[in-house]
Design a protein around this motif. Sequence first.
Motif, mmCIF file in Angstrom:
data_model
loop_
_atom_site.group_PDB
_atom_site.id
_atom_site.type_symbol
_atom_site.label_atom_id
_atom_site.label_comp_id
_atom_site.label_asym_id
_atom_site.label_seq_id
_atom_site.Cartn_x
_atom_site.Cartn_y
_atom_site.Cartn_z
ATOM 1 N N LEU A 68 0.828 -1.213 0.000
ATOM 2 C CA LEU A 68 0.000 0.000 0.000
ATOM 3 C C LEU A 68 0.859 1.257 0.000
ATOM 4 C CD1 LEU A 68 -2.952 -0.768 2.437
ATOM 5 C CD2 LEU A 68 -3.114 -0.090 0.049
ATOM 6 N N SER A 103 2.523 1.621 -3.482
ATOM 7 C CA SER A 103 1.532 1.987 -4.487
ATOM 8 C C SER A 103 1.092 3.440 -4.338
ATOM 9 C CB SER A 103 0.318 1.060 -4.370
ATOM 10 O OG SER A 103 -0.706 1.467 -5.226
ATOM 11 N N SER A 104 0.862 3.855 -3.105
ATOM 12 C CA SER A 104 0.419 5.236 -2.886
ATOM 13 C C SER A 104 1.549 6.234 -3.133
ATOM 14 C CB SER A 104 -0.168 5.407 -1.484
ATOM 15 O OG SER A 104 0.799 5.171 -0.498
ATOM 16 N N SER A 135 -3.686 3.657 -5.969
ATOM 17 C CA SER A 135 -3.663 2.970 -4.684
ATOM 18 C C SER A 135 -5.059 2.770 -4.113
ATOM 19 C CB SER A 135 -2.816 3.767 -3.694
ATOM 20 O OG SER A 135 -3.323 5.089 -3.587
ATOM 21 N N GLU A 136 -6.045 3.463 -4.644
ATOM 22 C CA GLU A 136 -7.393 3.403 -4.083
ATOM 23 C C GLU A 136 -8.006 2.006 -4.188
ATOM 24 O OE1 GLU A 136 -6.374 7.428 -5.469
ATOM 25 O OE2 GLU A 136 -6.510 5.520 -6.534
ATOM 26 N N LEU A 145 -6.345 -0.308 -1.742
ATOM 27 C CA LEU A 145 -6.807 -0.005 -0.389
ATOM 28 C C LEU A 145 -8.185 -0.622 -0.147
ATOM 29 C CD1 LEU A 145 -6.663 1.489 2.333
ATOM 30 C CD2 LEU A 145 -7.506 3.530 1.137
ATOM 31 N N TYR A 200 -4.013 0.556 7.419
ATOM 32 C CA TYR A 200 -4.075 0.789 5.975
ATOM 33 C C TYR A 200 -4.157 2.283 5.672
ATOM 34 C CZ TYR A 200 -5.165 -4.221 5.618
ATOM 35 O OH TYR A 200 -5.137 -5.588 5.696
ATOM 36 N N SER A 224 -0.780 3.922 6.254
ATOM 37 C CA SER A 224 0.209 3.545 5.256
ATOM 38 C C SER A 224 0.010 4.311 3.949
ATOM 39 C CB SER A 224 0.133 2.040 5.003
ATOM 40 O OG SER A 224 1.068 1.643 4.044
ATOM 41 N N VAL A 225 -1.235 4.369 3.450
ATOM 42 C CA VAL A 225 -1.460 5.064 2.180
ATOM 43 C C VAL A 225 -1.310 6.573 2.331
ATOM 44 C CG1 VAL A 225 -2.866 3.282 1.090
ATOM 45 C CG2 VAL A 225 -3.984 5.048 2.434
ATOM 46 N N ASN A 233 1.471 8.405 0.121
ATOM 47 C CA ASN A 233 1.016 9.387 -0.858
ATOM 48 C C ASN A 233 1.558 10.774 -0.538
ATOM 49 O OD1 ASN A 233 -1.633 10.808 -2.397
ATOM 50 N ND2 ASN A 233 -0.940 8.845 -3.210
ATOM 51 N N TYR A 253 -8.118 9.821 1.672
ATOM 52 C CA TYR A 253 -8.128 8.422 2.089
ATOM 53 C C TYR A 253 -9.132 8.173 3.204
ATOM 54 C CZ TYR A 253 -4.282 7.412 -1.019
ATOM 55 O OH TYR A 253 -3.510 7.232 -2.140
#
Length: 138
Positions: A8, A11-12, A23-24, A27, A41, A44-45, A49, A127
């Motif tokens: 995550l 990706s973000s 990343s959505e 997630l 989660y 992390s994102v 991001n 997020y």
Amino acid sequence: MFSELLTLFTSSFVSATLFPGGSELLLIYYLQNNPTDSWLYFSSVTVGNSLGALLTYFMGYSLNWKRKETESKHPKARLFCQRYGAAALLLSWLPIVGDLLPLAAGWLKLAVLPSVFLIVIGKAMRYWVIVSGTLYLL
């Protein structure tokens, strides 16, 4: 669990730079499979991001030595940041144009601390809406 958080985060992070990514969906997938870890989660994102956007901000900051060459690139993002200052970075979560706002803010050398704060707030709000909406629909 660690590998999910790292995935995550990565990706973000990539999604917030000028590289494409999303990343959505990842997630939402993780939230559906393990809703009890939603706070991890979300953290992390948000961190990934935000750091990706800050990398883009500092890329723009370093472009200053090429000011005349880059002045005509991305004029809408530059003008938006000039008009609204660091507050424009609250919209850095938007698709496509949101990636250009930190770049323009760095290029304009907007103050670092307010920029960091507003980027993180904007990313966290985005997020939070995704996490809240997903958990509500579960």
